[in-house]
Design a protein around this motif. Structure first.
Motif: not given
Length: 264
Positions: A5-24
């Motif tokens: 899965f690519a965790i993507a959204n070109q808008k910054g500050g929406v929680g991509k990295t937070t979601t990537a790390v915590n979902l992992a």
């Protein structure tokens, strides 16, 4: 079967990295084998997983430029129980160098081929822009997970991302699909949040995850300690929300596998 899965959204500050790390971390807690790929030169997912981005001998830069194999750059997030392909500022140079390379959009997919069978899930944390790095993620992935805040500007950004995904589907990755939208920093007391949430449900139906990620202080604090929130405070609302999301994703994948087996 490996789910990428690519965790993507070109808008910054929406929680991509937070979601990537915590979902992992949450998927690892359900006994799944997980690889988190940091494809953002900021290296926040790397640091948030407990890996020092300033002390990397090999990283995603070397993987994408062909200087090392993916397996040689993998680090272990010992506390959280998943593997990391880390990144740092060097990755910015990789994007420039890839412009001169043949099949440049397939570099990540090719690098993952020898290692993907070792994992149940591979999550790719994309940068907040639709650039060559994000393109590599979308070509390598089977599905896109889209974290988004329930606000007006997030809807505008979503339409641009969907256009990009459509162009990938008609080009280098016809199998790519939107696997799910994840509502982040969710505050049900906000009327706009509820209005946008209803629009998403009406438009995307069951592709909208029922699990929502609330605004939570512990989620914001965990990265400064270099651990996912599940390790920092496992009883927090943020930790519980990501565990629920992991459970929902596992159930979806299991149901999809059953459906595929029945139609075979």
């Amino acid at each position: 079967m490996t789910h990428i899965f690519a965790i993507a959204n070109q808008k910054g500050g929406v929680g991509k990295t937070t979601t990537a790390v915590n979902l992992a971390a949450s998927l690892a807690a359900t006994k799944r084998r997980v690889l988190l790929i940091d494809l953002d030169p900021q290296g926040n997912a790397t640091m948030g997983s407990g890996v020092d981005k300033y002390d990397l001998e090999q990283s995603m830069y070397e993987v994408l430029t062909g200087e090392c194999a993916a397996i040689d750059a993998v680090q272990r997030s010992e506390a959280a129980g998943f593997d990391v392909l880390p990144a740092n500022g060097d990755l910015t140079a990789a994007e420039v160098e890839l412009m001169e390379v043949e099949r440049r959009e397939r570099r990540l997919a090719a690098a993952l081929e020898p290692v993907k069978s070792s994992y149940d899930y591979i999550l790719i944390d994309c940068p907040p822009s639709l650039n060559m790095l994000t393109l590599n993620a979308l070509v390598a992935a089977q599905g896109v997970l889209i974290p988004m805040q329930c606000e007006y500007y997030a809807l505008e950004g979503l339409s641009a991302l969907i256009q990009t995904i459509t162009s990938i589907q008609t080009g280098p990755n016809p199998a790519l699909e939107i696997s799910g939208l994840i509502r982040t920093m969710y505050d049900p007391r906000n009327s706009l949040t509820n209005d946008v949430s209803e629009q998403l449900a009406a438009h995307f139906g069951d592709r909208l995850f029922t699990s929502v990620i609330p605004r939570n202080v512990r989620l914001a604090e965990a990265p400064s300690h270099g651990v996912p929130v599940l390790i920092y405070d496992k009883s927090s609302r943020g930790a519980m929300a990501y565990l629920a999301l992991a459970g929902e994703l596992n159930r979806r994948m299991k149901a999809a596998a059953k459906k595929e087996a029945a139609s075979a």
